[in-house]
Write an enzyme that holds these catalytic residues in place. Sequence first.
Site, PDB file in Angstrom:
ATOM      1  N   ASN A   1       0.869  -1.188   0.000  1.00 51.43           N
ATOM      2  CA  ASN A   1       0.000   0.000   0.000  1.00 51.43           C
ATOM      3  C   ASN A   1       0.901   1.231   0.000  1.00 51.43           C
ATOM      4  O   ASN A   1       1.493   1.570   1.015  1.00 51.43           O
ATOM      5  CB  ASN A   1      -0.888  -0.037   1.247  1.00 51.43           C
TER       6      ASN A   1
ATOM      7  N   LYS B   1       0.179   4.303  -0.324  1.00 52.84           N
ATOM      8  CA  LYS B   1      -0.401   5.520   0.275  1.00 52.84           C
ATOM      9  C   LYS B   1      -0.107   6.743  -0.605  1.00 52.84           C
ATOM     10  O   LYS B   1      -0.018   6.623  -1.821  1.00 52.84           O
ATOM     11  CB  LYS B   1       0.099   5.695   1.707  1.00 52.84           C
TER      12      LYS B   1
ATOM     13  N   HIS C   1      -9.390   1.317   4.962  1.00 50.30           N
ATOM     14  CA  HIS C   1      -8.107   1.537   5.634  1.00 50.30           C
ATOM     15  C   HIS C   1      -8.302   2.519   6.790  1.00 50.30           C
ATOM     16  O   HIS C   1      -9.069   3.480   6.683  1.00 50.30           O
ATOM     17  CB  HIS C   1      -7.064   2.070   4.638  1.00 50.30           C
TER      18      HIS C   1
ATOM     19  N   GLU D   1      -6.611   4.881   7.816  1.00 50.64           N
ATOM     20  CA  GLU D   1      -6.343   6.294   7.490  1.00 50.64           C
ATOM     21  C   GLU D   1      -7.550   6.925   6.810  1.00 50.64           C
ATOM     22  O   GLU D   1      -7.813   8.120   6.962  1.00 50.64           O
ATOM     23  CB  GLU D   1      -5.079   6.391   6.624  1.00 50.64           C
TER      24      GLU D   1
ATOM     25  N   GLU E   1      -5.528  -4.849  10.666  1.00 49.89           N
ATOM     26  CA  GLU E   1      -4.449  -3.886  10.887  1.00 49.89           C
ATOM     27  C   GLU E   1      -4.726  -3.086  12.159  1.00 49.89           C
ATOM     28  O   GLU E   1      -5.453  -2.100  12.123  1.00 49.89           O
ATOM     29  CB  GLU E   1      -4.367  -2.902   9.722  1.00 49.89           C
TER      30      GLU E   1
ATOM     31  N   GLY F   1       2.555   2.108  10.805  1.00 52.53           N
ATOM     32  CA  GLY F   1       3.543   3.174  10.656  1.00 52.53           C
ATOM     33  C   GLY F   1       4.248   3.548  11.942  1.00 52.53           C
ATOM     34  O   GLY F   1       4.938   4.560  12.006  1.00 52.53           O
TER      35      GLY F   1
ATOM     36  N   SER G   1       3.356  -2.331  10.449  1.00 50.11           N
ATOM     37  CA  SER G   1       4.797  -2.439  10.683  1.00 50.11           C
ATOM     38  C   SER G   1       5.370  -3.817  10.365  1.00 50.11           C
ATOM     39  O   SER G   1       6.233  -4.312  11.082  1.00 50.11           O
ATOM     40  CB  SER G   1       5.142  -2.014  12.117  1.00 50.11           C
TER      41      SER G   1
HETATM   42  P1  PGA Z   1       2.868   0.114   7.701  1.00 52.72           P
HETATM   43  O1  PGA Z   1       1.416   0.354   7.062  1.00 52.72           O
HETATM   44  O2  PGA Z   1       3.374  -1.190   7.120  1.00 52.72           O
HETATM   45  O3  PGA Z   1       3.681   1.297   7.295  1.00 52.72           O
HETATM   46  O4  PGA Z   1       2.683   0.005   9.174  1.00 52.72           O
HETATM   47  C1  PGA Z   1       0.505  -0.694   6.883  1.00 52.72           C
HETATM   48  C2  PGA Z   1      -0.747  -0.169   6.247  1.00 52.72           C
HETATM   49  O5  PGA Z   1      -1.136   0.971   6.509  1.00 52.72           O
HETATM   50  O6  PGA Z   1      -1.404  -0.883   5.461  1.00 52.72           O
END
Ligand code: PGA
Length: 251
Positions: free
Chosen positions: A10, A12, A94, A96, A166, A172, A212
């Site tokens: 992803n 982003k 997601h 976010e 998640e 992140g 992560s």
């Molecule tokens: P990350 O993000 O691997 O940077 O923690 C995962 C995601 O948002 O799908």
Amino acid sequence: MSRKKIVAGNWKMNMTIDESNDLINKLKEVSENNVEIKIAPSFTNLYCAISLLENSGIEVIAQNVHSEKRGAYTGEISAEMLKSIGVNTVIIGHSERRKHFNETDTILSEKVKAAIENSLNIIFCIGEEFSERESGNHFEIIKNQLTTALMDLNNAEIKNVVIAYEPVWAIGTGMTANTNQIQEMHEFIRKLINKKFDNEISDRIRILYGGSVKPNNAKEIFSLNDVDGGLIGGASLNFADFHNIISAANG
Ligand code: PGA
């Protein structure tokens, strides 16, 4: 039941067109046959990514879709538009999107319906906040997120869905959930699917972990019984890291 693992990157809101093309040209050389590899570039890079990856076995997917067919929704992208450039899968839900764009469970269930109506496959994301886990509500939160969005689907429709668990506090942050927490939640999700649908569906549905995932923890996470791969954010932007994670899923 053996389920083919998925590793989905992803991206982003990262990558200009040149950066995107550069990473894709490296990814094209990757040939791990036991893994389904997907990347989710931004909308501006999708069309070009699809042309570059034609016949590569790597699927280009979208990060978002709007629930309406068309009309006065400035800045939005419809399922039909995605299909028209060759996108067959979309990420919905997601954290976010939930957090920064106020996408509620109800809005997300509309998006799921629009995607299904347009024969788009879905990676549906769910996950609890840290405070919700601390107060012991995490199972309830996950159940609600799943129920509102997916439980109205029929047996044929749910087959087009991959779930990504998640935990929001792990995205992140470098703070991965531990293997007990991950396996326990993935098993819980599979049982919910089993209750609503049937054994065949709950055995087949793929449940990804995200939050992560890095080259140094991917193998351990992917070896868990109910983990069928990962949704990778930060580490998918770097070729070597993403390649290592794909290799970890390849077995
Ligand atoms: P990350 O993000 O691997 O940077 O923690 C995962 C995601 O948002 O799908």
